[in-house]
Design an enzyme around this catalytic site. Structure first.
Site, PDB file in Angstrom:
ATOM      1  N   LYS A  13       0.836  -1.213   0.000  1.00  0.00           N
ATOM      2  CA  LYS A  13       0.000   0.000   0.000  1.00  0.00           C
ATOM      3  C   LYS A  13       0.867   1.257   0.000  1.00  0.00           C
ATOM      4  CE  LYS A  13      -2.022  -0.982   3.935  1.00  0.00           C
ATOM      5  NZ  LYS A  13      -1.341  -2.262   4.245  1.00  0.00           N
ATOM      6  N   ARG A  88      -9.552   1.567   8.473  1.00  0.00           N
ATOM      7  CA  ARG A  88      -9.120   0.208   8.768  1.00  0.00           C
ATOM      8  C   ARG A  88     -10.184  -0.569   9.515  1.00  0.00           C
ATOM      9  NH1 ARG A  88      -3.372   0.687   8.777  1.00  0.00           N
ATOM     10  NH2 ARG A  88      -2.395  -1.317   9.095  1.00  0.00           N
ATOM     11  N   ARG A 127      11.770  -6.050   4.615  1.00  0.00           N
ATOM     12  CA  ARG A 127      11.534  -4.603   4.484  1.00  0.00           C
ATOM     13  C   ARG A 127      12.514  -3.812   5.340  1.00  0.00           C
ATOM     14  NH1 ARG A 127       5.762  -2.066   5.377  1.00  0.00           N
ATOM     15  NH2 ARG A 127       5.891  -3.213   7.338  1.00  0.00           N
ATOM     16  N   ARG A 160      11.357  -2.346  10.904  1.00  0.00           N
ATOM     17  CA  ARG A 160      10.346  -1.760  11.791  1.00  0.00           C
ATOM     18  C   ARG A 160      10.098  -2.652  13.004  1.00  0.00           C
ATOM     19  NH1 ARG A 160       5.266   0.056   8.178  1.00  0.00           N
ATOM     20  NH2 ARG A 160       4.167  -1.167   9.738  1.00  0.00           N
ATOM     21  N   ARG A 171      -0.774  -9.111  13.165  1.00  0.00           N
ATOM     22  CA  ARG A 171      -1.318  -8.044  12.310  1.00  0.00           C
ATOM     23  C   ARG A 171      -2.186  -8.627  11.204  1.00  0.00           C
ATOM     24  NH1 ARG A 171       4.057  -5.133  10.731  1.00  0.00           N
ATOM     25  NH2 ARG A 171       2.740  -3.974   9.273  1.00  0.00           N
TER      26      ARG A 171
HETATM   27  P1  AP5 Z   1       4.897  -1.691   1.836  1.00  0.00           P
HETATM   28  O1  AP5 Z   1       4.591  -0.806   0.684  1.00  0.00           O
HETATM   29  O2  AP5 Z   1       5.716  -1.124   2.940  1.00  0.00           O
HETATM   30  O3  AP5 Z   1       3.537  -2.355   2.384  1.00  0.00           O
HETATM   31  P2  AP5 Z   1       2.318  -1.761   3.181  1.00  0.00           P
HETATM   32  O4  AP5 Z   1       1.092  -2.357   2.607  1.00  0.00           O
HETATM   33  O5  AP5 Z   1       2.407  -0.277   3.259  1.00  0.00           O
HETATM   34  O6  AP5 Z   1       2.608  -2.442   4.593  1.00  0.00           O
HETATM   35  P3  AP5 Z   1       2.558  -1.849   6.059  1.00  0.00           P
HETATM   36  O7  AP5 Z   1       3.278  -2.830   6.937  1.00  0.00           O
HETATM   37  O8  AP5 Z   1       3.015  -0.429   6.091  1.00  0.00           O
HETATM   38  O9  AP5 Z   1       1.065  -1.946   6.326  1.00  0.00           O
HETATM   39  P4  AP5 Z   1       0.356  -1.928   7.643  1.00  0.00           P
HETATM   40  O10 AP5 Z   1      -0.990  -1.687   7.133  1.00  0.00           O
HETATM   41  O11 AP5 Z   1       0.505  -3.109   8.481  1.00  0.00           O
HETATM   42  O12 AP5 Z   1       1.144  -0.804   8.469  1.00  0.00           O
HETATM   43  P5  AP5 Z   1       0.815   0.722   8.797  1.00  0.00           P
HETATM   44  O13 AP5 Z   1       2.069   1.463   8.806  1.00  0.00           O
HETATM   45  O14 AP5 Z   1      -0.315   1.200   7.966  1.00  0.00           O
HETATM   46  O15 AP5 Z   1       5.600  -3.020   1.278  1.00  0.00           O
HETATM   47  C1  AP5 Z   1       6.043  -4.036   2.142  1.00  0.00           C
HETATM   48  C2  AP5 Z   1       7.413  -4.579   1.695  1.00  0.00           C
HETATM   49  O16 AP5 Z   1       7.273  -5.237   0.444  1.00  0.00           O
HETATM   50  C3  AP5 Z   1       8.473  -3.476   1.464  1.00  0.00           C
HETATM   51  O17 AP5 Z   1       9.724  -3.969   1.820  1.00  0.00           O
HETATM   52  C4  AP5 Z   1       8.394  -3.213  -0.030  1.00  0.00           C
HETATM   53  O18 AP5 Z   1       9.620  -2.717  -0.510  1.00  0.00           O
HETATM   54  C5  AP5 Z   1       8.067  -4.604  -0.570  1.00  0.00           C
HETATM   55  N1  AP5 Z   1       7.233  -4.559  -1.776  1.00  0.00           N
HETATM   56  C6  AP5 Z   1       6.241  -3.691  -2.065  1.00  0.00           C
HETATM   57  N2  AP5 Z   1       5.683  -3.962  -3.265  1.00  0.00           N
HETATM   58  C7  AP5 Z   1       6.357  -5.064  -3.730  1.00  0.00           C
HETATM   59  C8  AP5 Z   1       6.220  -5.862  -4.902  1.00  0.00           C
HETATM   60  N3  AP5 Z   1       5.296  -5.610  -5.850  1.00  0.00           N
HETATM   61  N4  AP5 Z   1       7.043  -6.922  -5.036  1.00  0.00           N
HETATM   62  C9  AP5 Z   1       7.973  -7.217  -4.079  1.00  0.00           C
HETATM   63  N5  AP5 Z   1       8.138  -6.503  -2.953  1.00  0.00           N
HETATM   64  C10 AP5 Z   1       7.335  -5.448  -2.774  1.00  0.00           C
HETATM   65  O19 AP5 Z   1       0.275   0.571  10.302  1.00  0.00           O
HETATM   66  C11 AP5 Z   1       1.124   0.148  11.340  1.00  0.00           C
HETATM   67  C12 AP5 Z   1       0.341   0.075  12.624  1.00  0.00           C
HETATM   68  O20 AP5 Z   1      -0.186   1.386  12.958  1.00  0.00           O
HETATM   69  C13 AP5 Z   1      -0.898  -0.831  12.607  1.00  0.00           C
HETATM   70  O21 AP5 Z   1      -0.562  -2.165  12.891  1.00  0.00           O
HETATM   71  C14 AP5 Z   1      -1.755  -0.179  13.694  1.00  0.00           C
HETATM   72  O22 AP5 Z   1      -1.323  -0.540  14.971  1.00  0.00           O
HETATM   73  C15 AP5 Z   1      -1.478   1.306  13.514  1.00  0.00           C
HETATM   74  N6  AP5 Z   1      -2.444   1.960  12.615  1.00  0.00           N
HETATM   75  C16 AP5 Z   1      -2.172   2.571  11.424  1.00  0.00           C
HETATM   76  N7  AP5 Z   1      -3.291   3.047  10.859  1.00  0.00           N
HETATM   77  C17 AP5 Z   1      -4.313   2.739  11.697  1.00  0.00           C
HETATM   78  C18 AP5 Z   1      -5.710   2.937  11.658  1.00  0.00           C
HETATM   79  N8  AP5 Z   1      -6.304   3.566  10.637  1.00  0.00           N
HETATM   80  N9  AP5 Z   1      -6.454   2.457  12.699  1.00  0.00           N
HETATM   81  C19 AP5 Z   1      -5.880   1.838  13.742  1.00  0.00           C
HETATM   82  N10 AP5 Z   1      -4.552   1.597  13.834  1.00  0.00           N
HETATM   83  C20 AP5 Z   1      -3.776   2.047  12.831  1.00  0.00           C
HETATM   84 MG    MG Z   2       2.773   1.099   4.852  1.00  0.00          MG
END
Ligand code: AP5
Ligand code: MG
Length: 214
Positions: A13, A88, A127, A160, A171
């Site tokens: 994402k 979410r 990552r 991370r 997660r």
């Molecule tokens: P990446 O692009 O980093 O993936 P992502 O979908 O952004 O993954 P996140 O871990 O950031 O998602 P998340 O939803 O768990 O975390 P968030 O920060 O939102 O890609 C992942 C890896 O794959 C990278 O190394 C990338 O280089 C690689 N990659 C990408 N595309 C590729 C491809 N096509 N092929 C190969 N490799 C590829 O949230 C973190 C925490 O914050 C949550 O757990 C929660 O506690 C809190 N939080 C955040 N938002 C909310 C909310 N709205 N409500 C409640 N809690 C929240």
């Molecule tokens: Mg992300």
């Protein structure tokens, strides 16, 4: 253009949202990035959020919704935005809808980046995120030019805190339970589109551009 990125943790994402924001000149709003910035700066919000994030749990809706509403009020959101990691939960989606309705606006697309759970753990352990600008890399798929150093700002790349395999599993459970119901929610609204997130990053982006228009 108002967009929502949907998909499991690690689906890509953030990777795609950054590219979308650049191409269509709209802000990329990642609630995860906002929380991580707050943790880094030692704010009260950051301290509260960290206790949930480190366990792989969602931060409570009331802490998230106000934060996003404040962000929407910034002038750069006038022409739209790409939301990454918000909404979410169903209550978050309802809060977003209420705010949009008040502004006479609507979401154009909710883009689901589809990646099966099997691929996720491997992606997360590879990552690396920049401590300076937040840019993300993958040690195998999207490596930086110099190991451990950000291409963009030369700062250090780290794993991370919530990317340990046992936290990633949690997660994923939380995602299936609380976030996946949003697929039906946006399907019923007629804005859900899906792209295959297992192919190369550029191919995923091309599929998204095909949907959004060049
Ligand atoms: P990446 O692009 O980093 O993936 P992502 O979908 O952004 O993954 P996140 O871990 O950031 O998602 P998340 O939803 O768990 O975390 P968030 O920060 O939102 O890609 C992942 C890896 O794959 C990278 O190394 C990338 O280089 C690689 N990659 C990408 N595309 C590729 C491809 N096509 N092929 C190969 N490799 C590829 O949230 C973190 C925490 O914050 C949550 O757990 C929660 O506690 C809190 N939080 C955040 N938002 C909310 C909310 N709205 N409500 C409640 N809690 C929240
Ligand atoms: Mg992300």
């Amino acid at each position: 253009m108002k967009l929502i990125m949907l998909g499991a943790p690690g689906a890509g994402k953030g990777t795609q949202a950054k590219k979308i924001a650049e191409k269509y000149n709209i802000p990329h709003i990642s609630t995860g990035d906002i929380f991580r910035a707050n943790i880094k700066n030692g704010t009260e919000l950051g301290q509260k959020a960290k206790t949930y994030m480190d366990q792989g749990l969602l931060v409570p809706d009331e802490l998230v919704v106000d934060l996003v509403m404040d962000r929407f009020a910034q002038p750069d959101c006038e022409n739209g935005y790409v939301l990454d990691g918000f909404p979410r939960t169903i209550p978050q989606a309802e809060a977003l809808d209420a705010a949009l309705e008040k502004a006479g606006a609507k979401i154009d697309y909710a883009i689901n980046v589809e990646v099966p759970d099997e691929n996720i753990i491997n992606r997360m352990s590879g990552r690396r995120a920049c401590v300076g600008c937040g840019a993300t890399y993958h040690i195998v798929h999207i490596p930086p030019k110099t190991e451990g150093v950000c291409d963009k700002c030369q700062k250090e790349l780290i794993l991370r805190d919530d990317d340990k395999p046992e936290t990633v599993k949690k997660r994923l459970d939380v995602y299936h339970e609380q976030t996946q119901p949003l697929m039906d929610y946006y399907m019923e609204k007629g804005v859900l589109v899906e792209v295959d997130g297992t192919v190369a990053m550029e191919e995923v982006f091309d599929a998204i551009v095909e949907i959004l228009g060049a």
